[in-house]
Design an enzyme around this catalytic site. Structure first.
Site, PDB file in Angstrom:
ATOM      1  N   GLU A 151       0.875  -1.338  -0.069  1.00 10.44           N
ATOM      2  CA  GLU A 151      -0.044   0.077  -0.002  1.00 10.44           C
ATOM      3  C   GLU A 151       0.808   1.145  -0.060  1.00 10.44           C
ATOM      4  O   GLU A 151       0.764   2.254   0.609  1.00 10.44           O
ATOM      5  CB  GLU A 151      -1.091   0.009   1.221  1.00 10.44           C
ATOM      6  CG  GLU A 151      -2.115  -1.069   1.027  1.00 10.44           C
ATOM      7  CD  GLU A 151      -3.204  -0.708   1.716  1.00 10.44           C
ATOM      8  OE1 GLU A 151      -3.755   0.408   2.176  1.00 10.44           O
ATOM      9  OE2 GLU A 151      -3.846  -1.675   2.290  1.00 10.44           O
ATOM     10  N   HIS A 190      -1.790  -1.172  10.049  1.00  8.70           N
ATOM     11  CA  HIS A 190      -1.317  -2.325  10.401  1.00  8.70           C
ATOM     12  C   HIS A 190       0.008  -1.988  11.497  1.00  8.70           C
ATOM     13  O   HIS A 190       0.626  -1.100  11.085  1.00  8.70           O
ATOM     14  CB  HIS A 190      -0.902  -3.277   9.290  1.00  8.70           C
ATOM     15  CG  HIS A 190      -2.022  -3.847   8.510  1.00  8.70           C
ATOM     16  ND1 HIS A 190      -2.107  -5.280   8.173  1.00  8.70           N
ATOM     17  CD2 HIS A 190      -3.107  -3.322   7.860  1.00  8.70           C
ATOM     18  CE1 HIS A 190      -3.080  -5.358   7.496  1.00  8.70           C
ATOM     19  NE2 HIS A 190      -3.692  -4.218   7.446  1.00  8.70           N
TER      20      HIS A 190
END
Length: 598
Positions: free
Chosen positions: A56, A328
């Site tokens: 990402e 995360h």
């Protein structure tokens, strides 16, 4: 492959890090500020990361911002291009990247789910070969990926089949790298838990070991709401326990992006919130992984490595925004080179035992597959450098953290046939959905054409300008929507169906080979499955009391083998089989006749 000069001294340890940056342009809050700090954190992490996989990281701007702060430690890097908006993958390295490519997944979401974006970013596998020293024995193949996200609980996840197919593809890539004799590292946001079918495929069809589960074999199988995890009847884990023992990287109560909207508003107002590490953490789970394998080491000089440590990292908050750096946490691992003397001693010890001895075979059932699935069986060929783990029933809940785990690849292994049946059921369900959607979209296209024609005919007879305008407007919108539906139904749904059929064929072939391990030889041929009991074959070979009867049985068996080989040739020559040439070669390469001859 480009040639790059590298130092003479190969490393004795390698530190690995994987991190999902959550760098969605226009959508992720504080993207620029957070990713600037991500680079700083990577550069100050202890021990210093030497191979880094990022997910990402969607824009080159963010990639270069991270590179600027890490270039002095990680001078080599590659940003991978894929899809319409980019794959979001990058690999950084202390050593030269001598070969690189991007492999896109055949099944990768649907274009109609534009608000999710998985199809548009062209998700796939970022592949890199890193040369840590001179010679092929010091090459490491790195695979960085981000599998399709689950947008619903597993029971209602309409993309589970796509994610399982993606796991199958990356497992194939990692296995092929292992067959070249290289060490293999697979890392990324896999969007799966250790209880999933996709996880089983990766740890079974590739000689890979989940580094966290290697050191923490009793770690959780998912969040506390996971059915398999609930069946273990464990106490509610705290946030600290999830980080230290379960390796939870997502949905932790310590991550500010998983807080309620009310708590996030307080942060925006500058009110700092401190979370007690002993707070119950029911939703946290492990979605980010580092997999490792020494590969199939055919060359004695090839470097051997063992897993030394693994931890969850980058849990700190942004120094000024007081928010987590991403939604995360990172996973970090260290592998250590095994001295050649230790490998030689292991070889000598291994020669004292028979490979077919039952006790030795049980002891050598190690890290190619996890202890998670006790029903899993393999055609395992013990490696002399494999370390031993106790059977699942005797493992202690909290093994000493000083233990290091040594990994070696085994021969091909398979899941129980019932597991392949589950995957085939998923594929069948997706095929039915795709066929149904394709029919509906094509019907929509045909109907839109008919309605447009009717509208134009009505315009011809209409004498009212306002009515004519409305008919033109309706006809244009209707026909435009119909064309879009026709393109999706005719092109994309057809593409998805063909990819599903390929995946289905490969799973059927794997299931056939797994059934062979249960006592049947299976030859999958485009829907034809030929089985014969191994016990029956042995009776034919051994014969009866009459020697002539034994000879005639063997001759009859050879005739059957020859007829089956002729059938293979006919199938290969057919046009129907031309699209599966590569799979046919793989299946034929594993052909075993009724007398055990390859």
């Amino acid at each position: 492959m480009s040639r790059v000069e590298v130092g003479l001294d190969a490393p004795s340890t390698i530190n690995i890090l994987t991190y999902n940056c959550w760098g969605l342009k226009y959508l992720a809050k504080y993207r620029v500020e957070r990713l600037l700090d991500v680079g700083r954190c990577i550069a100050t992490t202890v021990p210093t990361p030497e191979i880094v996989g990022l997910q990402e990281c969607w824009t080159q701007e963010d990639y270069f911002a991270i590179r600027k702060q890490t270039r002095h430690l990680l001078p080599y890097g590659k940003f991978y291009y894929s899809g319409i908006f980019g794959g979001g993958l990058a690999i950084l390295s202390r050593w030269p990247i001598v070969e690189s490519n991007m492999v896109r997944y055949p099944l990768n979401g649907r274009p109609t789910a534009f608000f999710r974006g998985d199809w548009y970013v062209g998700k796939g596998v970022a592949c890199a070969t890193i040369q840590t020293g001179q010679g092929r024995e010091n090459m490491i193949d790195v695979f960085c990926t981000h599998l399709h996200a689950p947008y619903a609980p597993e029971a209602n996840d309409s993309y589970m089949c796509h994610r399982t197919a993606q796991a199958w593809e990356i497992a194939r890539l990692m296995r092929q790298a292992a067959e070249r004799g290289h060490a293999v590292i697979g890392l990324g946001d896999f969007n799966l838990t250790p209880s999933s079918l996709a996880y089983q495929l990766i740890t079974t069809h590739a000689p890979m070991q989940d580094v966290w589960r290697a050191l923490h074999p009793d770690s959780s199988l998912g969040a506390t709401t996971n059915q398999l995890e609930m069946a273990r009847r464990r106490d509610m884990p705290s946030a600290r326990y999830n980080l230290r023992e379960n390796g939870a990287t997502c949905d932790s109560v310590l991550n500010t992006w998983r807080w309620s909207k009310q708590q996030q508003k307080q942060l925006l107002k500058g009110n700092s919130i401190v979370v007690d590490p002993m707070t119950p953490d029911p939703r946290a789970k492990r979605l980010d992984y580092i997999f490792f394998s020494n590969g199939f080491n055919t060359c004695p000089a090839t470097a051997q490595w063992r897993i030394e440590s693994a931890k969850v990292g980058m849990t700190e908050r942004h120094p000024t925004l007081d928010c987590s750096l991403s939604d995360h946490f990172s996973v970090e691992a260290t592998i250590t080179r095994i001295p050649q003397a230790s490998i030689s001693n292991a070889d000598a010890l291994h020669k004292r035992f028979s490979v077919h001895d039952q006790t030795t075979d049980t002891a050598l059932r190690t890290l190619t597959n996890t202890s998670l699935h006790p029903t899993l069986y393999t055609s395992y060929n013990p490696s002399p450098t494999s370390s031993f783990l106790p059977p699942p029933s005797t493992r202690t809940p909290s093994p000493p953290k000083t233990n290091s785990i040594q990994l070696s690849a085994s021969s091909q292994s398979y899941l129980p046939p019932s597991t392949y049946d589950e995957i085939l059921a998923l594929i069948s369900s997706d095929k039915d959905r795709a066929q149904r959607q394709r029919r509906l979209r094509l019907v929509h296209f045909v109907a839109s054409v008919i309605i447009s024609i009717i509208c134009f005919i009505a315009i011809w007879w209409s004498k009212n300008a306002g009515v004519s305008f409305m008919l033109v407007f309706i006809s244009t919108l209707n026909f435009g929507g119909g064309v879009v539906q026709g393109l999706i139904g005719g092109l994309f749904e057809g593409h998805e169906l063909r990819a599903l059929k390929e995946f289905e064929w490969e799973i059927e072939a794997a299931k056939g080979l797994a059934e062979k391990g249960e006592g049947k030889e299976v030859i999958p041929i485009e829907g034809i499955t030929k089985q014969r009991s191994l016990k029956e074959n042995r009776r034919v070979e051994e014969g009866g009391e009459n020697g002539e009867r034994k000879s005639s049985s063997l001759e009859h068996g050879k005739e059957e083998v020859e007829s089956e080989k002729e059938l293979w040739e006919r199938v290969r020559a057919s046009e129907e089989y031309s699209g599966k040439e590569n799979n046919g070669r793989r299946a034929q390469g594993r052909f075993v006749d009724f007398h055990g001859n390859a």
